[in-house]
Design an enzyme around this catalytic site. Structure first.
Site, PDB file in Angstrom:
ATOM      1  N   LEU A 192       0.764  -1.330   0.166  1.00  0.00           N
ATOM      2  CA  LEU A 192      -0.012  -0.092   0.023  1.00  0.00           C
ATOM      3  C   LEU A 192       0.798   1.333  -0.121  1.00  0.00           C
ATOM      4  O   LEU A 192       1.798   1.547   0.844  1.00  0.00           O
ATOM      5  CB  LEU A 192      -0.691   0.086   1.314  1.00  0.00           C
ATOM      6  CG  LEU A 192      -2.024   1.244   1.323  1.00  0.00           C
ATOM      7  CD1 LEU A 192      -2.826   1.373   0.240  1.00  0.00           C
ATOM      8  CD2 LEU A 192      -2.603   1.164   2.886  1.00  0.00           C
ATOM      9  N   ASP A 193       0.562   2.120  -0.858  1.00  0.00           N
ATOM     10  CA  ASP A 193       1.437   3.445  -1.204  1.00  0.00           C
ATOM     11  C   ASP A 193       2.949   3.284  -1.127  1.00  0.00           C
ATOM     12  O   ASP A 193       3.535   4.297  -0.463  1.00  0.00           O
ATOM     13  CB  ASP A 193       0.815   4.321  -0.103  1.00  0.00           C
ATOM     14  CG  ASP A 193      -0.645   4.693  -0.217  1.00  0.00           C
ATOM     15  OD1 ASP A 193      -1.173   4.594  -1.162  1.00  0.00           O
ATOM     16  OD2 ASP A 193      -1.057   4.753   1.111  1.00  0.00           O
ATOM     17  N   GLU A 194       3.271   2.300  -1.475  1.00  0.00           N
ATOM     18  CA  GLU A 194       4.694   1.820  -1.707  1.00  0.00           C
ATOM     19  C   GLU A 194       5.394   1.782  -3.149  1.00  0.00           C
ATOM     20  O   GLU A 194       6.629   1.694  -3.410  1.00  0.00           O
ATOM     21  CB  GLU A 194       4.925   0.598  -0.897  1.00  0.00           C
ATOM     22  CG  GLU A 194       4.947   0.618   0.571  1.00  0.00           C
ATOM     23  CD  GLU A 194       5.953   1.322   1.354  1.00  0.00           C
ATOM     24  OE1 GLU A 194       6.885   1.607   0.835  1.00  0.00           O
ATOM     25  OE2 GLU A 194       5.957   1.653   2.704  1.00  0.00           O
TER      26      GLU A 194
END
Length: 286
Positions: free
Chosen positions: A229-231
Site C-alpha cells: 500500500l502506497d509503496e
C-alpha cells in the site's frame, strides 16, 4: 511527396545493464534507417548499474523494419525496450469513488489540452460521478465493491481491461485497495494519486494526520501501484506551503489542487513514454 513528409515520428525507450557502446549502437541503427533524432535523453544509474535512454526520431522506416533492427541491438545488450508513435493517445481506464476533482481534471485536459490519452471508460464503485462521465461522453461502469464481492469486482475489471484494450489504469481517488495478484498482473500499468507527500501519512485520512502533526507543507504523490500500500515507484510529487491557521478542511481544498496537477503530469509523462522503471524507483525524462 518527399521523405520528410512520409516520415513517422517515433519514441524509442530502452533500459539495460550499463556498458560501453549502447548509444553508438542505437544511434547507428537509427541512422541506417534514415532516422533524424529530434530528442535524446539518457541516464546511467550507478546504484542499480542500469542504463536508461529515450529517443525521439523521425524516420520513414516502418514499424516492422525498426522492430527487426532494434531487436538485434536489444539482444546484444540485454535490453528491455518499447517503440511507439509520438503523440499517440494511449487507451486509458479511469477508476473513481466519490471525489470528482481528479476525474474532471483528466477529462477536461483530454478534451481541451491535448493530454495524450483516450479515456475509454470510467469505473466507479459508487454512482456519484456517473453524470460527469456522461457529460464527457464516457461509458460509466458501476462496479460495487464489498469485502464479499472484491474478487468478483476485480474479475469484472479484468474483463473491461481486456475488452477495451486498456493500456493504463488511472486510480483518480479510487478508495479501494487492489489485490496483490491484480497489481502484479498490471505492473507498471496502474497509476495512483495519493493525497499526501509520501512516504509520510500513508493510508486513509492523510490530511487529518498532517493537521495533527502541524505540518508546514502538504503534498500529493502519483505512483505506480504495487501490492504494498502506497509503496509503489514514485512518478511525480508536488507540495504547497501551509501554516498553523489552516483547518483540516482548508488542507483538503488546497490538497485537491495539488492532487490534480500531480496526477495529470504523471499520466502525461507515462503516456509520452517518459517514465522508465528502475527497481523501486523511476527514471523520468521530462
Amino acid at each position: 511527396m518527399n521523405a520528410a513528409t512520409e516520415a513517422t515520428h517515433w519514441i524509442l525507450t530502452m533500459s539495460c545493464p550499463d556498458q560501453p557502446g549502447i548509444v553508438h549502437a542505437v544511434a547507428g541503427m537509427l541512422a541506417e534507417h534514415g532516422g533524424n533524432i529530434t530528442e535524446s535523453q539518457q541516464f546511467g544509474d550507478p546504484t542499480s548499474g542500469l542504463f536508461f535512454m529515450r529517443v525521439q526520431v523521425e524516420s520513414a522506416a516502418s514499424s516492422d523494419e525498426l522492430t527487426t533492427a532494434m531487436s538485434k541491438v536489444a539482444d546484444r545488450f540485454g535490453m528491455t525496450w518499447t517503440l511507439d508513435v509520438v503523440g499517440r493517445r494511449i487507451r486509458t481506464l479511469v477508476m473513481v469513488s466519490k471525489a470528482a476533482h481528479c476525474l474532471v481534471d483528466l477529462l477536461f485536459r483530454e478534451r481541451s489540452q491535448r493530454l495524450p490519452i483516450e479515456v475509454v471508460g470510467v469505473v466507479g464503485n459508487h454512482r456519484d460521478l456517473e453524470d460527469i462521465a456522461t457529460f464527457y461522453g464516457k461509458p460509466f461502469h458501476h462496479v460495487p465493491v464489498t469485502k464479499d464481492t472484491k474478487a468478483e469486482a476485480e474479475a469484472t475489471l479484468r474483463g473491461l481491461v481486456k475488452e477495451l484494450d486498456v493500456e493504463v489504469v488511472v486510480l483518480a481517488r479510487y478508495m479501494q485497495i487492489l489485490s496483490d495478484e491484480l497489481c502484479r498482473d498490471l505492473s507498471g500499468q496502474i497509476i495512483n494519486i495519493h493525497h499526501s507527500f509520501l512516504p509520510s501519512f500513508k493510508g486513509a485520512g492523510p490530511y487529518r494526520q498532517a493537521h495533527e502533526r502541524g505540518v508546514k507543507i502538504i503534498g500529493a504523490t502519483s505512483h505506480y501501484v504495487t501490492g504494498d500500500l502506497d509503496e509503489g515507484p514514485i512518478i511525480e510529487q508536488d507540495v504547497e506551503r501551509v501554516d498553523h491557521s489552516r483547518t483540516v478542511e482548508d488542507l483538503v481544498g488546497i490538497g485537491e489542487d495539488v492532487e490534480r496537477r500531480t496526477l495529470a503530469r504523471a499520466v502525461r509523462w507515462h503516456a509520452e513514454r517518459r517514465v522508465l522503471l528502475d527497481g523501486r524507483r523511476t527514471v523520468v525524462f521530462r
